[in-house]
Design an enzyme around this catalytic site. Structure first.
Site, PDB file in Angstrom:
ATOM      1  N   HIS A 193       0.857  -1.176   0.000  1.00 26.89           N
ATOM      2  CA  HIS A 193       0.000   0.000   0.000  1.00 26.89           C
ATOM      3  C   HIS A 193       0.898   1.232   0.000  1.00 26.89           C
ATOM      4  O   HIS A 193       1.731   1.417   0.882  1.00 26.89           O
ATOM      5  CB  HIS A 193      -0.928  -0.016   1.212  1.00 26.89           C
ATOM      6  CG  HIS A 193      -1.942  -1.114   1.149  1.00 26.89           C
ATOM      7  ND1 HIS A 193      -2.357  -1.826   2.248  1.00 26.89           N
ATOM      8  CD2 HIS A 193      -2.601  -1.646   0.085  1.00 26.89           C
ATOM      9  CE1 HIS A 193      -3.252  -2.742   1.878  1.00 26.89           C
ATOM     10  NE2 HIS A 193      -3.413  -2.647   0.575  1.00 26.89           N
ATOM     11  N   GLU A 222       2.146   3.626   2.940  1.00 29.81           N
ATOM     12  CA  GLU A 222       2.771   3.051   4.132  1.00 29.81           C
ATOM     13  C   GLU A 222       4.292   3.129   4.031  1.00 29.81           C
ATOM     14  O   GLU A 222       4.999   2.132   3.935  1.00 29.81           O
ATOM     15  CB  GLU A 222       2.257   1.618   4.320  1.00 29.81           C
ATOM     16  CG  GLU A 222       0.745   1.599   4.558  1.00 29.81           C
ATOM     17  CD  GLU A 222       0.108   0.212   4.492  1.00 29.81           C
ATOM     18  OE1 GLU A 222       0.848  -0.792   4.430  1.00 29.81           O
ATOM     19  OE2 GLU A 222      -1.134   0.132   4.499  1.00 29.81           O
ATOM     20  N   ARG A 268      -3.235   4.879  -1.772  1.00 31.47           N
ATOM     21  CA  ARG A 268      -3.084   3.508  -1.275  1.00 31.47           C
ATOM     22  C   ARG A 268      -2.844   2.476  -2.380  1.00 31.47           C
ATOM     23  O   ARG A 268      -1.989   1.607  -2.262  1.00 31.47           O
ATOM     24  CB  ARG A 268      -4.346   3.125  -0.498  1.00 31.47           C
ATOM     25  CG  ARG A 268      -4.467   1.648  -0.114  1.00 31.47           C
ATOM     26  CD  ARG A 268      -5.823   1.408   0.544  1.00 31.47           C
ATOM     27  NE  ARG A 268      -6.148   0.000   0.724  1.00 31.47           N
ATOM     28  CZ  ARG A 268      -6.028  -0.660   1.876  1.00 31.47           C
ATOM     29  NH1 ARG A 268      -5.542  -0.049   2.938  1.00 31.47           N
ATOM     30  NH2 ARG A 268      -6.385  -1.930   1.968  1.00 31.47           N
ATOM     31  N   HIS A 305       3.163  -4.139   6.516  1.00 30.72           N
ATOM     32  CA  HIS A 305       2.172  -3.065   6.425  1.00 30.72           C
ATOM     33  C   HIS A 305       2.286  -2.142   7.636  1.00 30.72           C
ATOM     34  O   HIS A 305       3.005  -2.414   8.585  1.00 30.72           O
ATOM     35  CB  HIS A 305       0.754  -3.646   6.353  1.00 30.72           C
ATOM     36  CG  HIS A 305       0.437  -4.318   5.063  1.00 30.72           C
ATOM     37  ND1 HIS A 305      -0.130  -3.657   4.001  1.00 30.72           N
ATOM     38  CD2 HIS A 305       0.626  -5.602   4.653  1.00 30.72           C
ATOM     39  CE1 HIS A 305      -0.286  -4.506   2.994  1.00 30.72           C
ATOM     40  NE2 HIS A 305       0.176  -5.692   3.366  1.00 30.72           N
ATOM     41  N   GLU A 307       1.521  -5.333  10.851  1.00 35.68           N
ATOM     42  CA  GLU A 307       1.087  -3.935  10.830  1.00 35.68           C
ATOM     43  C   GLU A 307       1.994  -3.236  11.838  1.00 35.68           C
ATOM     44  O   GLU A 307       1.908  -3.480  13.031  1.00 35.68           O
ATOM     45  CB  GLU A 307      -0.379  -3.807  11.237  1.00 35.68           C
ATOM     46  CG  GLU A 307      -1.370  -4.461  10.289  1.00 35.68           C
ATOM     47  CD  GLU A 307      -1.680  -3.609   9.065  1.00 35.68           C
ATOM     48  OE1 GLU A 307      -1.212  -2.449   9.022  1.00 35.68           O
ATOM     49  OE2 GLU A 307      -2.380  -4.100   8.168  1.00 35.68           O
TER      50      GLU A 307
END
Length: 429
Positions: A189, A192, A247, A318, A394
Site C-alpha cells: 500500500h 505506508e 493507497r 504493512h 502492521e
C-alpha cells in the site's frame, strides 16, 4: 544551399506551432485537514451511523472497515468539519490537527532526490529520514556494490506504468539459490512509507552483520532472501509527487487503482473481505490477479516455491496497528493447518519486539485479529505457493500518527520489528 536554409526555417516553424507540454499536476494539499479517530463500542447502530456519515460526506478513511469495537480513523477537510460535528454526537480524538503540517514535518529531513548514488557507501544513517523513490532504487544498488559477495539485484516483473519491481537477493556461503527462499514485500500500500524502511533495514542488518555476528551469518547461510522494499512502485511514486495518502496501484479504470492486497487469487470471490467498487480503497480488481504487480509477484514466488529447495518464509509488511498475523484473512472460521505453530511463533515475535523498547504487538490470524480480508498475499502464499511460514505485520503505531509516522521513529520502528522477524527466522522448524 536551399537545403541548408530550409531546415532551420522548418525547425523554427515547428517550435512556433508546437503545443507546450502540459504542466505537472500540483501535489494534493492537506492543509487544514484533520485526521480524527472514533473508537466504536459494541453498538451496531453507532457503526451504521458512522458508516453512513463517512459515505455521505465522502471522507477518506485510514481504516479499512467500520465495525463495532473498532477504532475508525478518517480525514475531515476544513469545508466539511462543521457538517461532521453537527452529525456525530459521540466522542472524537484528534490524531492530526493539520495533516498538511504533519506531512511537511515528516519529510523535512528527506534528502534531495539524487543525494544517494549507486556507488555510495551506505550505513545506519539511511534510517534517519524518508527518501525518494529514485534514491530507494539507488540504495539497493549501493547495497549490492558494498556487499558483492552475498548479493545481486533482482526484479520480479514490472508495474502497470512500467517500473521494475526491484529487489535484492541475499545469499550465503552455499551460493545463489542453494537454500530455501525467504520472501519479504514492502510498500504494498503506497502510503505506508515506514514499511519501505523496515524491509530495507532487514536487508541491511543481514548484510552488515554477516562478517561480525555468528548468529546473523548462520541466518544468511541458511536461506536465500528475496527482498522487495517497494512492490507498488507506481503508487509509491505517486505519493511523493501528487497524493501523499494514496493507497492502491495506478491501474486505470472507472476510478484509478486496485488494492494489491485484495487482488491475489486467494478466495478472491468470497464476499465481505474486499470491495467491488472501483473507487473504493479496498477495490479487489475486475478479476483475481488482474494487476500486473500481483501477477508478477505471484509467478515469482510460485517458481521459488516449486523449486528444488522450496520457499519457507513469506512476510508482507504493512502499517499501522502493531500486529503480527498469519493465515487466514479470508475467513474468521477457517483454521490454517499449522495455526497452533504459527500463532506460537507470532507471540514469540511479539515478545521479542516488546523487549526492545516496550512496544506492544498483538498476534493471531488475520481475520480474527483485525478484520476479514479476501484476496490477500498471505493466504495465497500459504495455500498456493506452499509457504508454511506466511505472515504479515502492521507496524508502528496504534493511531497517534498513523501513516504519517515521524522520521524520528524510523529507526526504532525498524529495530524492534527486526527482532520479531529474527525470532521467526531462528525458530522455524
Amino acid at each position: 544551399m536551399r537545403l541548408t536554409i530550409f531546415l532551420p526555417l522548418l525547425s523554427a516553424a515547428t517550435a512556433i506551432f508546437a503545443l507546450p507540454a502540459p504542466p505537472a499536476p500540483s501535489p494534493a494539499s492537506y492543509d487544514g485537514v484533520q485526521v480524527l479517530r472514533i473508537t466504536l463500542g459494541p453498538s451496531d447502530a453507532d457503526a451504521t451511523l458512522l458508516s453512513a456519515l463517512l459515505e455521505k460526506l465522502d471522507l477518506a478513511t485510514w481504516t479499512d472497515v467500520v465495525k463495532p469495537n473498532f477504532a475508525i480513523d478518517f480525514e475531515v477537510p476544513p469545508s466539511k468539519l462543521a457538517a461532521f460535528q453537527r452529525a456525530w454526537p459521540g466522542e472524537v480524538t484528534v490524531m492530526h490537527a493539520d495533516l498538511g503540517a504533519s506531512i511537511r514535518a515528516e519529510s523535512a529531513a528527506t534528502p534531495a532526490e539524487g543525494a544517494l548514488t549507486a556507488a555510495a557507501a551506505v550505513d545506519m544513517s539511511w534510517f534517519n529520514s524518508y527518501h525518494s523513490y529514485a534514491d530507494h532504487i539507488s540504495y539497493l544498488s549501493a547495497l549490492v556494490a558494498q556487499y558483492p559477495a552475498n548479493t545481486e539485484l533482482i526484479t520480479a516483473g514490472t508495474s502497470y506504468e512500467g517500473r521494475p519491481i526491484t529487489g535484492v537477493h541475499i545469499f550465503g556461503s552455499g551460493g545463489k539459490g542453494s537454500k530455501p527462499a525467504v520472501i519479504w514485500h514492502g510498500t504494498v500500500h503506497a502510503r505506508e512509507w515506514i514499511t519501505t524502511m523496515e524491509v530495507e533495514f532487514m536487508a541491511y542488518t543481514l548484510l552488515s552483520s554477516y562478517t561480525n555476528s555468528t548468529s546473523i551469518r548462520a541466518l544468511v547461510d541458511s536461506y536465500d532472501y528475496y527482498i522487495f522494499p517497494i512492490v507498488n512502485p507506481d503508487g509509491f511514486a505517486y505519493t511523493q509527487t501528487s497524493t501523499r495518502l494514496w493507497r492502491k496501484n495506478r491501474q486505470p479504470g472507472t476510478c484509478v487503482g486496485v488494492d494489491l492486497n485484495r487482488n491475489w487469487n486467494a478466495h478472491w470471490a468470497v464476499t465481505g473481505g474486499a470491495s467491488t467498487s472501483p473507487c473504493a480503497e479496498t477495490y479487489k480488481g475486475p478479476s483475481a490477479g488482474s494487476s500486473p504487480e500481483v501477477k508478477a509477484l505471484a509467478a515469482f514466488q510460485d517458481a521459488l516455491g516449486k523449486s528444488a529447495v522450496g520457499a519457507k518464509f513469506y512476510m508482507d509488511f504493512h502499517s499501522y496497528s502493531q500486529l503480527f498475523m498469519s493465515p487466514y484473512g479470508w475467513s474468521c472460521t477457517a483454521v490454517a493447518a499449522d495455526n497452533a505453530e504459527l500463532v506460537a511463533l507470532e507471540r514469540g515475535a511479539a515478545a521479542a519486539i516488546e523487549a526492545v523498547y516496550g512496544t506492544s504487538y498483538d498476534a493471531g490470524p488475520i481475520c480474527t485479529t483485525i478484520y476479514q480480508a479476501t484476496g490477500g498475499s498471505v493466504d495465497y502464499s500459504y495455500d498456493t505457493s506452499g509457504i508454511k511460514y506466511s505472515f504479515t505485520t502492521e507496524g508502528r503505531d496504534t493511531g497517534a500518527y498513523g501513516f504519517v509516522l515521524p522520521a524520528s521513529q524510523i529507526y526504532p520502528a525498524c529495530r524492534e520489528l527486526w527482532e520479531g522477524v529474527r525470532y521467526v527466522l531462528e525458530n522455524m522448524k
